[in-house]
Design an enzyme around this catalytic site. Structure first.
Site, short mmCIF file in Angstrom:
data_model
loop_
_atom_site.label_atom_id
_atom_site.label_comp_id
_atom_site.label_asym_id
_atom_site.label_seq_id
_atom_site.Cartn_x
_atom_site.Cartn_y
_atom_site.Cartn_z
N ALA A 10 144.69 9.25 106.39
CA ALA A 10 145.61 9.23 105.25
C ALA A 10 144.95 8.82 103.94
O ALA A 10 145.51 9.04 102.87
CB ALA A 10 146.79 8.30 105.54
N GLN A 72 151.85 8.73 106.19
CA GLN A 72 151.76 7.36 105.68
C GLN A 72 151.81 7.47 104.15
O GLN A 72 150.80 7.69 103.50
CB GLN A 72 150.46 6.68 106.13
CG GLN A 72 150.40 5.22 105.72
CD GLN A 72 149.04 4.58 105.98
OE1 GLN A 72 148.04 5.29 106.14
NE2 GLN A 72 149.00 3.26 106.02
N ASN A 227 132.25 6.11 103.34
CA ASN A 227 133.13 5.68 102.25
C ASN A 227 132.68 6.18 100.88
O ASN A 227 133.44 6.10 99.92
CB ASN A 227 133.23 4.16 102.22
CG ASN A 227 133.97 3.61 103.41
OD1 ASN A 227 135.06 4.07 103.74
ND2 ASN A 227 133.39 2.64 104.10
N HIS A 362 110.56 47.99 98.63
CA HIS A 362 110.40 47.13 97.46
C HIS A 362 111.29 47.57 96.30
O HIS A 362 111.55 48.75 96.09
CB HIS A 362 108.95 47.12 96.96
CG HIS A 362 108.09 48.19 97.54
ND1 HIS A 362 107.05 47.93 98.40
CD2 HIS A 362 108.14 49.55 97.44
CE1 HIS A 362 106.48 49.07 98.77
NE2 HIS A 362 107.12 50.06 98.21
N TYR A 365 117.90 48.59 94.97
CA TYR A 365 119.27 48.11 95.13
C TYR A 365 120.08 49.17 95.86
O TYR A 365 120.18 50.32 95.42
CB TYR A 365 119.94 47.82 93.78
CG TYR A 365 121.41 47.52 93.92
CD1 TYR A 365 121.84 46.36 94.57
CD2 TYR A 365 122.38 48.42 93.46
CE1 TYR A 365 123.19 46.09 94.73
CE2 TYR A 365 123.73 48.16 93.62
CZ TYR A 365 124.12 46.99 94.26
OH TYR A 365 125.46 46.72 94.43
N TYR A 386 128.91 51.31 90.42
CA TYR A 386 129.98 50.67 89.66
C TYR A 386 130.06 51.25 88.25
O TYR A 386 129.04 51.30 87.55
CB TYR A 386 129.72 49.16 89.61
CG TYR A 386 130.78 48.33 88.95
CD1 TYR A 386 132.12 48.44 89.32
CD2 TYR A 386 130.44 47.41 87.97
CE1 TYR A 386 133.10 47.66 88.71
CE2 TYR A 386 131.41 46.62 87.35
CZ TYR A 386 132.73 46.75 87.73
OH TYR A 386 133.70 45.97 87.13
N SER A 404 110.43 57.48 94.52
CA SER A 404 110.41 56.26 93.72
C SER A 404 111.14 56.44 92.40
O SER A 404 111.13 57.52 91.80
CB SER A 404 108.96 55.84 93.45
OG SER A 404 108.32 55.47 94.64
N ALA A 422 110.60 61.85 92.63
CA ALA A 422 110.42 60.57 91.95
C ALA A 422 110.90 60.66 90.51
O ALA A 422 110.71 61.67 89.84
CB ALA A 422 108.95 60.17 91.99
#
Length: 459
Positions: A10, A72, A227, A362, A365, A386, A404, A422
């Site tokens: 409590a 309590q 504590n 390497h 994303y 996005y 690449s 590439a």
């Protein structure tokens, strides 16, 4: 006879300087209250009553329907807290464990031994004690010349002799249940704190000639009550060592337990190696023969056998057998890497499913993508998923070669066996067995360079 448990949860925990109730602070991945609750299971209680007060709903949500709860409203001491459980337990016959919710290091084995000691010695009350190198702040266990417990004296009420006693009260007890609630009717607030001390029932039992005993912990660390943030860090350190040791006993190599941060619910298979400064959090599961190198950080990750993760972050993702990740890769939530996948340095994969033996070596994303088997991503590949408002999907078949510095603008589909040149920006779907070239044609202008400042003729 039945066993019962009362968990005291409590308090606000003012010294924590936190909006969270004290028992809600975490040690090795779960709240202190959950640690205590799990340990209490060792005594197989017929009922657990948790006393709640400050921000009660937060505490209630942690245990859900696994416990009964009593309020309590005013925190008037440990004795007052136990009084709140009267309606739930007072008429029950059996043994009742009373334990604070801020003692995360207490083990189920110790609680089971405490109950066994209490029953075997036919005590009305049994105190869990420990020897403290520095007992300041703890209640002291006072014994007579026959080594029998006579009373518990709180720090503020102890005289000079009593303050020298090293045996301390851990704040955990077992009582005959009905005797406990009868004795609670006779305690008062005539003490330095002006509170109802649960410890006063010990004196009441002694005056009535009832048998009181003490069971001493072998490991003082188990008695630690948290504590403040300093004690929280101490509890974390002890728990980390305990967890690492158990994994090592189970056949895992933990190179430096002092720097391994492994949450309590993490699972690790045999022959896996955990190098220094590795963090494994939440419900992470690691298979057999897997290597996690220095600096790797995994949260709720499912990792297979014979995987190598080098100084990388993995969050809420599935990594299958034989995968290699890193260094410096980031596997974000919702990703699945099939067998034999290689995700190399400075590659980020988010919310994507990557097929077997696909490689992104390497500077890549991959976001919101579904990728087939045996795909090769050239360095610098980006899935543009996005548009500032919505996320779009990229679908790549099997045996595809992404050149690449390719920019793949979703929504997009690339068929099996296709190739992107590439440097291409791919905006339209690429059919099966096709080569896609999306770049400006190179133009050489002979002799133009000699007019530029860098040319030797201009110096």
């Amino acid at each position: 006879m039945s066993n019962y448990a009362i968990i005291l949860a409590a308090g606000k925990g003012t010294r924590m300087k936190s909006d969270l109730p004290k028992v809600m602070h975490k040690v090795s991945g779960i709240t202190m209250l959950e640690h205590v609750f799990r340990s209490v299971q060792a005594i197989e209680p017929s009922k657990i009553v948790t006393v709640i007060g400050h921000k009660a709903e937060l505490v209630r949500d942690v245990l859900g329907d696994k416990s009964e709860f009593v309020m309590q409203t005013e925190q008037l001491g440990t004795g007052h807290a136990v009084m709140m459980a009267e309606e739930e337990l007072a008429t029950s016959k059996g043994h009742t464990l009373v334990i604070a919710g801020d003692t995360p290091l207490i083990t189920g084995e110790s609680l089971k031994n405490l109950i066994g000691f209490h029953v075997n010695h036919k005590n009305v009350a049994t105190i869990l004690t420990a020897d403290a190198a520095n007992p300041f702040g703890y209640g002291r266990i006072i014994r007579n010349s026959d080594d029998e417990v006579t009373k518990i004296v709180e720090q503020k009420d102890a005289n000079d002799f009593e303050q020298q006693v090293k045996e301390i009260n851990t704040g955990t007890y077992v009582f005959d249940n009905q005797s406990l609630f009868e004795a609670l009717k006779d305690i008062n607030t005539n003490n330095a704190q002006g509170e109802y001390y649960l410890t006063d029932v010990i004196g009441i039992f002694k005056e009535a000639g009832k048998k009181v005993g003490a069971y001493k912990l072998r490991d003082f660390d188990e008695s630690l009550g948290v504590n403040d943030r300093v004690a929280l860090a101490t509890a974390e350190k002890v728990m980390r060592h305990r967890i690492a040791r158990q994994h090592m006993v189970n056949g895992v190599t933990v190179v430096n337990p002092d720097s391994a941060y492994i949450d309590i619910d993490v699972e690790i298979g045999e022959e896996s190696v955990i190098e220094p400064n590795v963090t494994l959090k939440g419900q992470t599961k690691i298979g057999k023969g897997t290597l996690l190198t220095n600096g790797s950080y995994l949260v709720d990750a499912q990792v297979g056998n014979d995987v190598t993760i080098t100084n990388s972050m993995v969050e809420e993702s599935i990594i299958s057998d034989g995968v290699t990740v890193g260094p410096y890769a980031h596997i974000r939530p919702g990703t699945s890497l099939a067998k034999g996948v290689h995700i190399g340095n400075f590659v980020e994969v988010k919310g994507s499913q990557i097929g077997e033996n696909t490689k992104a070596g390497h500077l890549t994303y991959i976001g919101n993508a579904e990728v087939g088997c045996d795909v090769n991503f050239g360095a610098g590949t980006i899935t543009v998923n996005y548009d500032g408002q919505n996320k779009f999907k990229t679908e790549i078949g099997s045996n595809v070669f992404i050149g690449s510095n390719s920019t793949l603008i979703a929504p997009l589909e690339i068929g099996d066996n296709a190739l992107t040149a590439a440097g291409s920006t791919i905006t339209d779907n690429v059919p099966i067995d096709s080569i896609a070239i999306g770049r400006g044609r190179q133009v050489n202008k002979e002799g133009y360079a000699n007019k530029k400042p860098h040319h030797p003729s201009q110096k």
